[in-house]
Scaffold this motif. Structure first.
Motif, PDB file in Angstrom:
ATOM      1  N   GLU A   1       0.827  -1.215   0.000  1.00 51.74           N
ATOM      2  CA  GLU A   1       0.000   0.000   0.000  1.00 51.74           C
ATOM      3  C   GLU A   1       0.855   1.257   0.000  1.00 51.74           C
ATOM      4  O   GLU A   1       0.501   2.264  -0.626  1.00 51.74           O
ATOM      5  N   LEU A   2       1.998   1.226   0.695  1.00 52.29           N
ATOM      6  CA  LEU A   2       2.857   2.409   0.792  1.00 52.29           C
ATOM      7  C   LEU A   2       3.898   2.467  -0.310  1.00 52.29           C
ATOM      8  O   LEU A   2       4.616   3.470  -0.437  1.00 52.29           O
ATOM      9  N   GLY A   3       4.023   1.416  -1.092  1.00 53.41           N
ATOM     10  CA  GLY A   3       4.990   1.397  -2.175  1.00 53.41           C
ATOM     11  C   GLY A   3       6.427   1.276  -1.705  1.00 53.41           C
ATOM     12  O   GLY A   3       7.339   1.856  -2.310  1.00 53.41           O
ATOM     13  N   ILE A   4       6.645   0.537  -0.613  1.00 59.75           N
ATOM     14  CA  ILE A   4       7.988   0.345  -0.069  1.00 59.75           C
ATOM     15  C   ILE A   4       8.229  -1.139   0.145  1.00 59.75           C
ATOM     16  O   ILE A   4       7.354  -1.967  -0.141  1.00 59.75           O
ATOM     17  N   SER A   5       9.407  -1.488   0.640  1.00 55.73           N
ATOM     18  CA  SER A   5       9.723  -2.904   0.833  1.00 55.73           C
ATOM     19  C   SER A   5       9.159  -3.430   2.149  1.00 55.73           C
ATOM     20  O   SER A   5       8.930  -2.666   3.097  1.00 55.73           O
ATOM     21  N   ARG A   6       8.979  -4.741   2.206  1.00 59.23           N
ATOM     22  CA  ARG A   6       8.471  -5.387   3.425  1.00 59.23           C
ATOM     23  C   ARG A   6       9.458  -5.208   4.572  1.00 59.23           C
ATOM     24  O   ARG A   6       9.053  -5.005   5.718  1.00 59.23           O
ATOM     25  N   ASN A   7      10.757  -5.267   4.282  1.00 56.83           N
ATOM     26  CA  ASN A   7      11.765  -5.107   5.328  1.00 56.83           C
ATOM     27  C   ASN A   7      11.713  -3.727   5.972  1.00 56.83           C
ATOM     28  O   ASN A   7      11.981  -3.571   7.162  1.00 56.83           O
ATOM     29  N   THR A   8      11.367  -2.708   5.159  1.00 57.36           N
ATOM     30  CA  THR A   8      11.256  -1.347   5.707  1.00 57.36           C
ATOM     31  C   THR A   8      10.111  -1.273   6.711  1.00 57.36           C
ATOM     32  O   THR A   8      10.237  -0.678   7.792  1.00 57.36           O
ATOM     33  N   VAL A   9       8.968  -1.859   6.366  1.00 60.90           N
ATOM     34  CA  VAL A   9       7.830  -1.875   7.288  1.00 60.90           C
ATOM     35  C   VAL A   9       8.203  -2.621   8.573  1.00 60.90           C
ATOM     36  O   VAL A   9       7.931  -2.161   9.690  1.00 60.90           O
ATOM     37  N   LYS A  10       8.833  -3.782   8.418  1.00 57.45           N
ATOM     38  CA  LYS A  10       9.222  -4.585   9.574  1.00 57.45           C
ATOM     39  C   LYS A  10      10.172  -3.818  10.482  1.00 57.45           C
ATOM     40  O   LYS A  10      10.024  -3.830  11.716  1.00 57.45           O
ATOM     41  N   LYS A  11      11.156  -3.138   9.882  1.00 55.60           N
ATOM     42  CA  LYS A  11      12.161  -2.416  10.662  1.00 55.60           C
ATOM     43  C   LYS A  11      11.524  -1.342  11.531  1.00 55.60           C
ATOM     44  O   LYS A  11      11.773  -1.271  12.740  1.00 55.60           O
ATOM     45  N   TRP A  12      10.650  -0.500  10.959  1.00 59.24           N
ATOM     46  CA  TRP A  12      10.112   0.633  11.724  1.00 59.24           C
ATOM     47  C   TRP A  12       8.962   0.212  12.632  1.00 59.24           C
ATOM     48  O   TRP A  12       8.718   0.841  13.651  1.00 59.24           O
ATOM     49  N   ARG A  13       8.256  -0.855  12.286  1.00 64.35           N
ATOM     50  CA  ARG A  13       7.265  -1.404  13.226  1.00 64.35           C
ATOM     51  C   ARG A  13       7.974  -1.881  14.497  1.00 64.35           C
ATOM     52  O   ARG A  13       7.551  -1.556  15.614  1.00 64.35           O
ATOM     53  N   ASN A  14       9.079  -2.622  14.324  1.00 66.97           N
ATOM     54  CA  ASN A  14       9.801  -3.145  15.485  1.00 66.97           C
ATOM     55  C   ASN A  14      10.486  -2.037  16.276  1.00 66.97           C
ATOM     56  O   ASN A  14      10.507  -2.073  17.513  1.00 66.97           O
ATOM     57  N   ARG A  15      11.056  -1.054  15.577  1.00 62.43           N
ATOM     58  CA  ARG A  15      11.716   0.046  16.274  1.00 62.43           C
ATOM     59  C   ARG A  15      10.717   0.835  17.117  1.00 62.43           C
ATOM     60  O   ARG A  15      11.009   1.244  18.245  1.00 62.43           O
ATOM     61  N   PHE A  16       9.510   1.055  16.562  1.00 59.68           N
ATOM     62  CA  PHE A  16       8.504   1.793  17.319  1.00 59.68           C
ATOM     63  C   PHE A  16       8.010   0.973  18.507  1.00 59.68           C
ATOM     64  O   PHE A  16       7.808   1.506  19.601  1.00 59.68           O
ATOM     65  N   ALA A  17       7.807  -0.304  18.289  1.00 57.69           N
ATOM     66  CA  ALA A  17       7.340  -1.157  19.385  1.00 57.69           C
ATOM     67  C   ALA A  17       8.334  -1.179  20.539  1.00 57.69           C
ATOM     68  O   ALA A  17       7.944  -1.258  21.711  1.00 57.69           O
ATOM     69  N   ALA A  18       9.626  -1.082  20.212  1.00 55.48           N
ATOM     70  CA  ALA A  18      10.657  -1.148  21.255  1.00 55.48           C
ATOM     71  C   ALA A  18      10.893   0.202  21.922  1.00 55.48           C
ATOM     72  O   ALA A  18      11.020   0.289  23.145  1.00 55.48           O
ATOM     73  N   ASP A  19      10.946   1.280  21.137  1.00 56.57           N
ATOM     74  CA  ASP A  19      11.360   2.589  21.674  1.00 56.57           C
ATOM     75  C   ASP A  19      10.327   3.697  21.466  1.00 56.57           C
ATOM     76  O   ASP A  19      10.636   4.859  21.736  1.00 56.57           O
ATOM     77  N   ARG A  20       9.143   3.337  20.941  1.00 56.28           N
ATOM     78  CA  ARG A  20       8.081   4.317  20.685  1.00 56.28           C
ATOM     79  C   ARG A  20       8.600   5.431  19.766  1.00 56.28           C
ATOM     80  O   ARG A  20       9.339   5.155  18.828  1.00 56.28           O
ATOM     81  N   LEU A  21       8.217   6.687  20.005  1.00 57.94           N
ATOM     82  CA  LEU A  21       8.566   7.779  19.089  1.00 57.94           C
ATOM     83  C   LEU A  21      10.070   7.938  18.932  1.00 57.94           C
ATOM     84  O   LEU A  21      10.566   8.266  17.836  1.00 57.94           O
ATOM     85  N   GLU A  22      10.804   7.738  20.009  1.00 60.52           N
ATOM     86  CA  GLU A  22      12.260   7.903  19.938  1.00 60.52           C
ATOM     87  C   GLU A  22      12.886   6.915  18.954  1.00 60.52           C
ATOM     88  O   GLU A  22      13.936   7.186  18.369  1.00 60.52           O
ATOM     89  N   GLY A  23      12.247   5.774  18.769  1.00 58.45           N
ATOM     90  CA  GLY A  23      12.785   4.767  17.871  1.00 58.45           C
ATOM     91  C   GLY A  23      12.757   5.174  16.412  1.00 58.45           C
ATOM     92  O   GLY A  23      13.439   4.567  15.584  1.00 58.45           O
ATOM     93  N   LEU A  24      11.948   6.187  16.066  1.00 54.93           N
ATOM     94  CA  LEU A  24      11.859   6.629  14.676  1.00 54.93           C
ATOM     95  C   LEU A  24      12.940   7.637  14.315  1.00 54.93           C
ATOM     96  O   LEU A  24      13.142   7.935  13.137  1.00 54.93           O
ATOM     97  N   LEU A  25      13.612   8.195  15.330  1.00 57.19           N
ATOM     98  CA  LEU A  25      14.657   9.170  15.071  1.00 57.19           C
ATOM     99  C   LEU A  25      15.955   8.455  14.759  1.00 57.19           C
ATOM    100  O   LEU A  25      16.171   7.307  15.130  1.00 57.19           O
ATOM    101  N   ASP A  26      16.844   9.142  14.050  1.00 54.48           N
ATOM    102  CA  ASP A  26      18.131   8.545  13.710  1.00 54.48           C
ATOM    103  C   ASP A  26      18.939   8.308  14.973  1.00 54.48           C
ATOM    104  O   ASP A  26      18.978   9.134  15.890  1.00 54.48           O
ATOM    105  N   GLU A  27      19.632   7.181  14.993  1.00 59.14           N
ATOM    106  CA  GLU A  27      20.417   6.832  16.164  1.00 59.14           C
ATOM    107  C   GLU A  27      21.639   7.737  16.278  1.00 59.14           C
ATOM    108  O   GLU A  27      22.216   8.151  15.271  1.00 59.14           O
TER     109      GLU A  27
END
Length: 357
Positions: A50-76
């Motif tokens: 639906e978003l026109g991106i790869s499955r790995n990209t969705v998996k990466k940011w879903r997991n990062r958000f689940a672990a660190d919430r909003l802070e997980g979306l910012l660059d490390e």
């Protein structure tokens, strides 16, 4: 892994996802998390489609958000000296640069933006370099509106990458209205610490037009100089090519859509010489004709700083330069496929459309 958002998290994600022209990485990550929350239980593959991106990209940011919430979306954070400028200040510099203009200018300078955001000029300069921002620069561009653009790109690029056997491929164009210019005062030579200097004004002594054919394989150039650039001169140049190219070879000519290339007289000549096959580049696509690259070298290495008191002197200089080039020709090697070119153009159009420019 299901994603459940608080009201504050949803509000912040919506704000990030609506960023009109900057922080597009954060905007995409926010859209991924919002989609995961709104489509509870939906697989990553469906959201990615639906978003026109790869499955790995969705998996990466879903997991990062689940672990660190909003802070997980910012660059490390990266290793090194602790930062003295916080993320909010960096974001303000970027968004101010991309989304606003100063009251008294068309673009920001490091000095004016530093005064606006309350940082030092060097801090603004470092942030700009880190994010590749150059407000002082402006490039030109033009997208071809040729209805046969794709077919012509595939035709010409296919010719470059896989030339036909028992044939020669020539990239042909004319460099018209080359001016014979002489400075009003002698050019002062270069000295240690001082560049060569020429007077800003000059005297015109007439113009010349150069027809050139670049051999794709050898890099050699066939050139012909004329006082004008009409269909008559183009026909004479075709006759020159007919004499220069061995009679047992077909001649594939890459050229633009100038009206002088399509007159009835030219069509009659081509009909009488069937070994000549023309391949037209799309309109507004001179970058596809390799002889334009050679014209660029002629301009920068000979014409730009040359002085000529007459057209005769100009023509001799050009002929000598062509002769020197042909003594040690350097063919240009085309590497990109038609699919890569079309994909690059489509990607750029998508970027400027997503940024709403």
């Amino acid at each position: 892994m299901p994603i459940v958002l608080t009201d504050d998290e949803r509000e912040q994600l919506l704000a990030w996802s609506r960023r009109p022209s900057s922080a597009q990485a954060i905007a995409l990550r926010s859209r991924v998390v919002l989609a995961c929350a709104d489509a509870a239980g939906a697989p990553n593959g469906l959201i990615a489609e639906e978003l026109g991106i790869s499955r790995n990209t969705v998996k990466k940011w879903r997991n990062r958000f689940a672990a660190d919430r909003l802070e997980g979306l910012l660059d490390e954070p990266r290793p090194g000296r602790p930062r003295t400028i916080v993320d909010a200040e960096v974001e303000r510099v970027i968004t101010t640069t991309l989304e606003t203009t100063p009251k008294d200018a068309t673009h920001w300078s490091t000095r004016s933006l530093a005064a606006e955001v309350g940082l030092t000029q060097s801090a603004v300069s470092r942030i700009w370099r880190a994010f590749g921002l150059q407000p002082h620069r402006q490039d030109t561009w033009k997208l071809s509106k040729d209805p046969q653009f794709i077919d012509k790109v595939r035709d010409v690029v296919g010719l470059y990458l896989d030339p036909p056997e028992r044939a020669v491929v020539l990239c042909v164009d004319e460099k018209s209205q080359i001016q014979a210019l002489d400075r009003t005062a002698p050019v002062l030579p270069m000295l240690p610490g001082t560049p060569a200097r020429a007077s800003h004004d000059y005297m015109r002594a007439g113009t010349s037009s150069l027809y050139a054919a670049l051999n794709l394989t050898t890099g050699k150039v066939i050139g012909s100089l004329h006082g004008r650039h009409r269909a008559i001169e183009f026909k004479k140049f075709l006759q020159t090519l007919d004499r220069e190219v061995p009679a047992d070879l077909d001649v594939h000519v890459v050229l633009d859509n100038a009206s002088t290339h399509k007159t009835p007289a030219i069509k009659r000549w081509l009909a009488a010489h069937p070994r000549f096959i023309l391949h037209f580049t799309p309109t507004s696509s001179s970058w596809l004709n390799l002889v334009e690259r050679w014209f660029g070298e002629l301009t920068t290495k000979k014409l730009q700083r040359g002085t000529h008191r007459s057209v005769r002197e100009l023509n001799k200089d050009i002929r000598d330069w062509i002769g020197t080039w042909n003594d040690d020709p350097r063919p240009y090697v085309w590497t990109k496929t038609a699919d890569q070119i079309l994909e690059s153009i489509a990607h750029y159009c998508t970027r400027i459309n997503d940024s709403r420019h």
